[in-house]
Enzyme design. Structure first.
Site, PDB file in Angstrom:
ATOM      1  N   HIS A 266       0.815  -1.224   0.000  1.00  0.00           N
ATOM      2  CA  HIS A 266       0.000   0.000   0.000  1.00  0.00           C
ATOM      3  C   HIS A 266       0.846   1.270   0.000  1.00  0.00           C
ATOM      4  O   HIS A 266       0.298   2.368  -0.137  1.00  0.00           O
ATOM      5  CB  HIS A 266      -0.986  -0.015   1.179  1.00  0.00           C
ATOM      6  CG  HIS A 266      -0.372   0.293   2.511  1.00  0.00           C
ATOM      7  ND1 HIS A 266      -0.082  -0.677   3.441  1.00  0.00           N
ATOM      8  CD2 HIS A 266      -0.014   1.465   3.080  1.00  0.00           C
ATOM      9  CE1 HIS A 266       0.434  -0.112   4.517  1.00  0.00           C
ATOM     10  NE2 HIS A 266       0.477   1.191   4.331  1.00  0.00           N
ATOM     11  N   ASP A 310      -5.300  -7.242   1.885  1.00  0.00           N
ATOM     12  CA  ASP A 310      -4.798  -8.613   1.849  1.00  0.00           C
ATOM     13  C   ASP A 310      -3.587  -8.699   0.921  1.00  0.00           C
ATOM     14  O   ASP A 310      -3.490  -7.966  -0.064  1.00  0.00           O
ATOM     15  CB  ASP A 310      -5.901  -9.556   1.359  1.00  0.00           C
ATOM     16  CG  ASP A 310      -5.686 -10.989   1.815  1.00  0.00           C
ATOM     17  OD1 ASP A 310      -4.747 -11.227   2.599  1.00  0.00           O
ATOM     18  OD2 ASP A 310      -6.467 -11.862   1.391  1.00  0.00           O
ATOM     19  N   SER A 408       4.149   2.262   8.290  1.00  0.00           N
ATOM     20  CA  SER A 408       3.741   1.295   7.274  1.00  0.00           C
ATOM     21  C   SER A 408       4.948   0.702   6.548  1.00  0.00           C
ATOM     22  O   SER A 408       5.881   1.411   6.186  1.00  0.00           O
ATOM     23  CB  SER A 408       2.829   1.962   6.243  1.00  0.00           C
ATOM     24  OG  SER A 408       1.577   2.263   6.796  1.00  0.00           O
ATOM     25  N   GLY A 409       4.892  -0.619   6.335  1.00  0.00           N
ATOM     26  CA  GLY A 409       5.970  -1.293   5.619  1.00  0.00           C
ATOM     27  C   GLY A 409       7.138  -1.680   6.499  1.00  0.00           C
ATOM     28  O   GLY A 409       8.020  -2.429   6.079  1.00  0.00           O
TER      29      GLY A 409
END
Length: 459
Positions: A266, A310, A408-409
């Site tokens: 994302h 997902d 994030s990540g």
């Protein structure tokens, strides 16, 4: 009467010299007093001030040029062949807006794996297993195993740094692995891919199987913001990197080899698909935008579903390998069937928001949080059916400590067998540190087949 005549006075010199013809431009040098030390010092001062003024002016112009370029780069893509700018959101949109399709060349790619990667490590003992369509997965016996086989197997798994192997007695394996199936390498097959170099066995003649360690990953010299976390030092979490677009921290990531970074899919939505905008900054405790590595490949999992988050995983390939050191070192990928118990201790790190509506932290943060069992996290009072097999949860149901925007990540890691393993990738959550809304992470163990396949196909 006569008068004596006196000679007239002559103006002619007794020894005449040739007449001097004046020449233009030739003048007698005026007589001047010699320059004093004070005059010389004053002149030097003027020269230095002039040079300094020029240097300052050039610095101002360079700084202004840099920020102007950053501003332009954040809004536009420059087409070199056609010498024109196009809006950044038109780059990597599937349409050729530049001559020769320049704007569609250096873009994020998507890859969906539909095959089984034929080599893996199994359980906490990292037992080597190979796969074939007819026989399925088999543990590799230590029979006839050599150092050359170790190097070949590790190369298949994407590692070439300090590969080594040990023998593990079959009777110490978990119950489901004690009875096989087994396989062993054939003689004179040291350079043949391991899954093609074996022959099936009912039992291991040596009574042991191969355990593989392919690098010094996950090891640190010693031994949260993350909401509710504490300050951290990059030397203790040397795999943590900052993914930056246009000099701005956008996501976290984890070095899993000298050239590959695992992060979240994302992170590359919207106008973030053009590769030249990205830099990977490693080895820094405090947020910095200088000295980042260039990126030449970004691969997003082809099964990624933005609506459900997902398969939220991606890989970035650095243009050149990083240099390993105390502040730069890969984390270990987990083996298959890692079998972590609920409440197992985890650590999440990053430069994300210090609070839900806050700002990015200037220094790296860490937080110790427990793993939350799948049944509890997918219960109706927590996240219900939103949790898939590719997700795990970690944190406190009462809130207080959590990953947040900007994390994030980044990595969720677990320490076992003297190494840190990458268990999860920061993916999503409802708010930050809210009650009964823990952090949700992409489960790396479920993505190993995809990770290994991508790395093999992009050497």
């Amino acid at each position: 009467m006569w008068i004596a005549q006196l000679p007239e006075e002559s103006t002619r010199p007794l020894n005449p010299r040739p007449a001097v013809v004046p020449q233009p431009g030739r003048h007698r040098r005026p007589m001047t007093a010699p320059k004093t030390q004070k005059d010389k010092a004053s002149k030097r001062k003027k020269v230095l001030l002039t040079v300094l003024a020029v240097v300052v002016l050039l610095g101002v112009l360079a700084t202004a040029g840099y920020f102007i370029k950053q501003l332009i780069d954040s809004k536009y893509f420059f087409c070199k062949r056609s010498v024109k700018f196009i809006p950044l959101d038109k780059a990597c949109d599937g349409k050729d807006d530049c001559t020769g399709g320049e704007d569609e060349i250096t873009c994020v790619s998507s890859f969906k794996v539909n095959t089984t990667f034929p080599v893996r490590l199994m359980s906490g003992k990292s037992v080597l297993q190979v796969y074939s369509p007819g026989s399925g997965w088999r543990s590799v016996c230590s029979d006839n195993w050599t150092e050359k086989h170790t190097q070949t197997a590790c190369k298949q798994l994407g590692y070439t740094y300090k590969p080594r192997s040990t023998s593990v007695p079959v009777n110490t394996l978990k119950v489901t692995m004690k009875t096989g199936p087994f396989t062993a390498v054939k003689p004179a097959t040291t350079t043949t891919p391991i899954h093609q170099a074996t022959i099936d066995r009912h039992v291991c003649r040596s009574g042991s199987v191969v355990s593989l360690s392919c690098s010094d990953c996950g090891q640190v010299g010693s031994q949260d913001r993350i909401v509710g976390g504490t300050d951290a030092f990059i030397e203790d979490w040397p795999w943590q990197v900052s993914l930056q677009q246009g000099g701005q921290h956008t996501c976290g990531g984890s070095l899993v080899s000298l050239r590959w970074v695992v992060t979240a899919a994302h992170c590359f939505t919207g106008s973030k698909k053009e590769l030249t905008r990205w830099r990977v900054v490693s080895g820094k405790t405090y947020m910095a935008s200088l000295g980042g590595s260039y990126v030449d490949r970004i691969v997003v999992n082809g099964d990624y579903d933005p609506s459900r988050n997902d398969y939220d995983i991606a890989l970035m390939r650095l243009s050149s390998p990083i240099g390993v050191g105390v502040s730069r070192k890969p984390v270990c990928l987990p083996p298959k069937a890692f079998d972590l118990a609920a409440d197992a201790s985890m650590v999440v790190t990053g430069w994300g928001y210090l609070s839900e509506q806050g700002t990015v932290s200037p220094s790296l943060q860490k937080a110790h949080i427990p793993l939350i069992g799948q049944a509890k996290c997918s219960s109706p009072t927590v996240y219900g059916s939103a949790i898939t097999q590719r997700m795990i949860c970690a944190g406190f149901l009462e809130g207080k400590v959590d990953a947040c925007q900007g994390d994030s990540g980044g990595p969720l890691v677990h320490f076992t067998s003297s190494r840190w393993h990458l268990v999860g990738v920061v993916s999503w959550g409802v708010g930050c540190a809210r009650e009964r809304r823990p952090g949700v992470y992409s489960k790396v163990e479920e993505m190993l087949n995809w990770i290994n396949t991508v790395i093999e196909k992009n050497p």
